[in-house]
Design a protein around this motif. Sequence first.
Motif, PDB file in Angstrom:
ATOM      1  N   GLU A   1     -89.597  66.097  28.548  1.00 27.96           N
ATOM      2  CA  GLU A   1     -89.991  65.012  29.430  1.00 27.96           C
ATOM      3  C   GLU A   1     -89.725  65.429  30.867  1.00 27.96           C
ATOM      4  OE1 GLU A   1     -87.995  61.399  28.324  1.00 27.96           O
ATOM      5  OE2 GLU A   1     -89.439  61.016  26.727  1.00 27.96           O
ATOM      6  N   VAL A   2     -90.723  65.268  31.720  1.00 27.21           N
ATOM      7  CA  VAL A   2     -90.594  65.577  33.141  1.00 27.21           C
ATOM      8  C   VAL A   2     -90.795  64.272  33.902  1.00 27.21           C
ATOM      9  CG1 VAL A   2     -91.492  66.912  35.074  1.00 27.21           C
ATOM     10  CG2 VAL A   2     -91.459  67.919  32.768  1.00 27.21           C
ATOM     11  N   SER A   3     -89.822  63.943  34.735  1.00 23.05           N
ATOM     12  CA  SER A   3     -89.877  62.695  35.506  1.00 23.05           C
ATOM     13  C   SER A   3     -90.383  62.967  36.914  1.00 23.05           C
ATOM     14  CB  SER A   3     -88.480  62.081  35.598  1.00 23.05           C
ATOM     15  OG  SER A   3     -88.018  61.751  34.318  1.00 23.05           O
ATOM     16  N   PHE A   4     -91.236  62.062  37.388  1.00 21.50           N
ATOM     17  CA  PHE A   4     -91.832  62.158  38.714  1.00 21.50           C
ATOM     18  C   PHE A   4     -91.542  60.890  39.490  1.00 21.50           C
ATOM     19  CE2 PHE A   4     -94.285  64.909  35.981  1.00 21.50           C
ATOM     20  CZ  PHE A   4     -94.547  66.023  36.778  1.00 21.50           C
ATOM     21  N   THR A   5     -91.260  61.040  40.781  1.00 25.01           N
ATOM     22  CA  THR A   5     -91.063  59.913  41.684  1.00 25.01           C
ATOM     23  C   THR A   5     -91.852  60.177  42.956  1.00 25.01           C
ATOM     24  OG1 THR A   5     -88.850  59.475  40.810  1.00 25.01           O
ATOM     25  CG2 THR A   5     -89.378  58.550  42.971  1.00 25.01           C
TER      26      THR A   5
ATOM     27  N   SER B   1     -95.002  53.668  37.425  1.00 25.31           N
ATOM     28  CA  SER B   1     -94.589  52.279  37.613  1.00 25.31           C
ATOM     29  C   SER B   1     -94.067  52.040  39.020  1.00 25.31           C
ATOM     30  CB  SER B   1     -93.480  51.918  36.617  1.00 25.31           C
ATOM     31  OG  SER B   1     -93.948  52.075  35.308  1.00 25.31           O
ATOM     32  N   PRO B   2     -94.510  50.951  39.643  1.00 23.62           N
ATOM     33  CA  PRO B   2     -93.965  50.618  40.963  1.00 23.62           C
ATOM     34  C   PRO B   2     -92.549  50.074  40.811  1.00 23.62           C
ATOM     35  CG  PRO B   2     -95.519  48.940  40.256  1.00 23.62           C
ATOM     36  CD  PRO B   2     -95.537  50.018  39.210  1.00 23.62           C
ATOM     37  N   LEU B   3     -91.676  50.486  41.701  1.00 22.37           N
ATOM     38  CA  LEU B   3     -90.313  49.970  41.732  1.00 22.37           C
ATOM     39  C   LEU B   3     -90.091  49.321  43.077  1.00 22.37           C
ATOM     40  CD1 LEU B   3     -88.300  52.898  40.117  1.00 22.37           C
ATOM     41  CD2 LEU B   3     -89.151  50.828  39.031  1.00 22.37           C
ATOM     42  N   GLY B   4     -89.304  48.284  43.103  1.00 24.36           N
ATOM     43  CA  GLY B   4     -89.090  47.560  44.348  1.00 24.36           C
ATOM     44  C   GLY B   4     -90.245  46.605  44.583  1.00 24.36           C
ATOM     45  N   ASP B   5     -90.245  45.988  45.751  1.00 22.63           N
ATOM     46  CA  ASP B   5     -91.236  44.956  46.033  1.00 22.63           C
ATOM     47  C   ASP B   5     -92.299  45.382  47.034  1.00 22.63           C
ATOM     48  OD1 ASP B   5     -89.710  45.078  48.295  1.00 22.63           O
ATOM     49  OD2 ASP B   5     -89.235  42.949  48.360  1.00 22.63           O
ATOM     50  N   GLY B   6     -92.239  46.652  47.512  1.00 25.66           N
ATOM     51  CA  GLY B   6     -93.146  46.996  48.592  1.00 25.66           C
ATOM     52  C   GLY B   6     -94.125  48.107  48.312  1.00 25.66           C
ATOM     53  N   GLY B   7     -94.235  48.570  47.075  1.00 21.51           N
ATOM     54  CA  GLY B   7     -95.152  49.644  46.787  1.00 21.51           C
ATOM     55  C   GLY B   7     -94.768  50.943  47.467  1.00 21.51           C
ATOM     56  N   ASP B   8     -93.472  51.140  47.666  1.00 19.56           N
ATOM     57  CA  ASP B   8     -93.045  52.356  48.336  1.00 19.56           C
ATOM     58  C   ASP B   8     -92.268  53.293  47.416  1.00 19.56           C
ATOM     59  OD1 ASP B   8     -90.915  50.631  48.181  1.00 19.56           O
ATOM     60  OD2 ASP B   8     -90.275  50.872  50.250  1.00 19.56           O
ATOM     61  N   LEU B   9     -92.305  53.029  46.113  1.00 20.46           N
ATOM     62  CA  LEU B   9     -91.645  53.895  45.144  1.00 20.46           C
ATOM     63  C   LEU B   9     -92.362  53.747  43.810  1.00 20.46           C
ATOM     64  CD1 LEU B   9     -89.093  55.742  44.908  1.00 20.46           C
ATOM     65  CD2 LEU B   9     -87.909  53.750  44.015  1.00 20.46           C
ATOM     66  N   PHE B  10     -92.826  54.865  43.260  1.00 20.20           N
ATOM     67  CA  PHE B  10     -93.523  54.874  41.974  1.00 20.20           C
ATOM     68  C   PHE B  10     -92.892  55.949  41.100  1.00 20.20           C
ATOM     69  CE2 PHE B  10     -96.533  53.269  45.052  1.00 20.20           C
ATOM     70  CZ  PHE B  10     -97.119  52.190  44.400  1.00 20.20           C
ATOM     71  N   CYS B  11     -92.608  55.603  39.832  1.00 19.45           N
ATOM     72  CA  CYS B  11     -91.917  56.527  38.934  1.00 19.45           C
ATOM     73  C   CYS B  11     -92.598  56.567  37.572  1.00 19.45           C
ATOM     74  CB  CYS B  11     -90.476  56.087  38.725  1.00 19.45           C
ATOM     75  SG  CYS B  11     -89.520  55.987  40.241  1.00 19.45           S
ATOM     76  N   GLY B  12     -92.506  57.716  36.917  1.00 19.35           N
ATOM     77  CA  GLY B  12     -93.043  57.855  35.577  1.00 19.35           C
ATOM     78  C   GLY B  12     -92.587  59.145  34.941  1.00 19.35           C
ATOM     79  N   THR B  13     -92.802  59.233  33.635  1.00 22.92           N
ATOM     80  CA  THR B  13     -92.380  60.397  32.866  1.00 22.92           C
ATOM     81  C   THR B  13     -93.545  60.926  32.053  1.00 22.92           C
ATOM     82  OG1 THR B  13     -90.129  59.517  32.715  1.00 22.92           O
ATOM     83  CG2 THR B  13     -90.727  61.216  31.139  1.00 22.92           C
ATOM     84  N   LEU B  14     -93.723  62.226  32.102  1.00 16.22           N
ATOM     85  CA  LEU B  14     -94.753  62.915  31.344  1.00 16.22           C
ATOM     86  C   LEU B  14     -94.074  63.819  30.328  1.00 16.22           C
ATOM     87  CD1 LEU B  14     -97.732  63.913  30.925  1.00 16.22           C
ATOM     88  CD2 LEU B  14     -97.197  65.682  32.610  1.00 16.22           C
ATOM     89  N   THR B  15     -94.465  63.696  29.054  1.00 18.88           N
ATOM     90  CA  THR B  15     -94.008  64.641  28.044  1.00 18.88           C
ATOM     91  C   THR B  15     -95.018  65.784  28.032  1.00 18.88           C
ATOM     92  OG1 THR B  15     -93.002  62.882  26.730  1.00 18.88           O
ATOM     93  CG2 THR B  15     -93.422  64.982  25.615  1.00 18.88           C
ATOM     94  N   VAL B  16     -94.553  66.983  28.357  1.00 19.87           N
ATOM     95  CA  VAL B  16     -95.461  68.125  28.462  1.00 19.87           C
ATOM     96  C   VAL B  16     -95.918  68.557  27.063  1.00 19.87           C
ATOM     97  CG1 VAL B  16     -94.465  68.859  30.659  1.00 19.87           C
ATOM     98  CG2 VAL B  16     -93.601  69.836  28.525  1.00 19.87           C
TER      99      VAL B  16
END
Length: 118
Positions: free
Chosen positions: A26-30, A60-75
């Motif tokens: 799993e590789v996490s991206f922010t 996925s958006p985190l916080g309330d302002g659309g200034d942080l997006f995170c997700g995980t990709l299984t290679v």
Amino acid sequence: MTDSYVFDSRDHRYKTPFGAAACSTEVSFTLRPLRREGFVSAELLYHCEFAAQDGSISLSPLGDGGDLFCGTLTVPEKPDLLWYGFRFTRGDGSNVFFGRNGYCHEADLQRWQLTVYD
């Protein structure tokens, strides 16, 4: 030159683990775009060179302002070269792509390479 505040593939705050990834890892991206950009969603777009497959995952958006997006990709389960970039969407439905060359149009997207090893 990319906008390092948005994504830096060599910084653990943006991509974990650093460097190449073992099969099935799993590789996490922010992503950290500026709030003023007004992005409401983001996706990681990828192409597996050896398997000749394209895919995407929603971040996925985190916080309330659309200034942080995170997700995980299984290679992939088998060794491959995975090429990736990002697509942001604004509230009006317009898209902006982001790659090694910064914000751009889809046709100009320069993707990062992720080696998937056995």
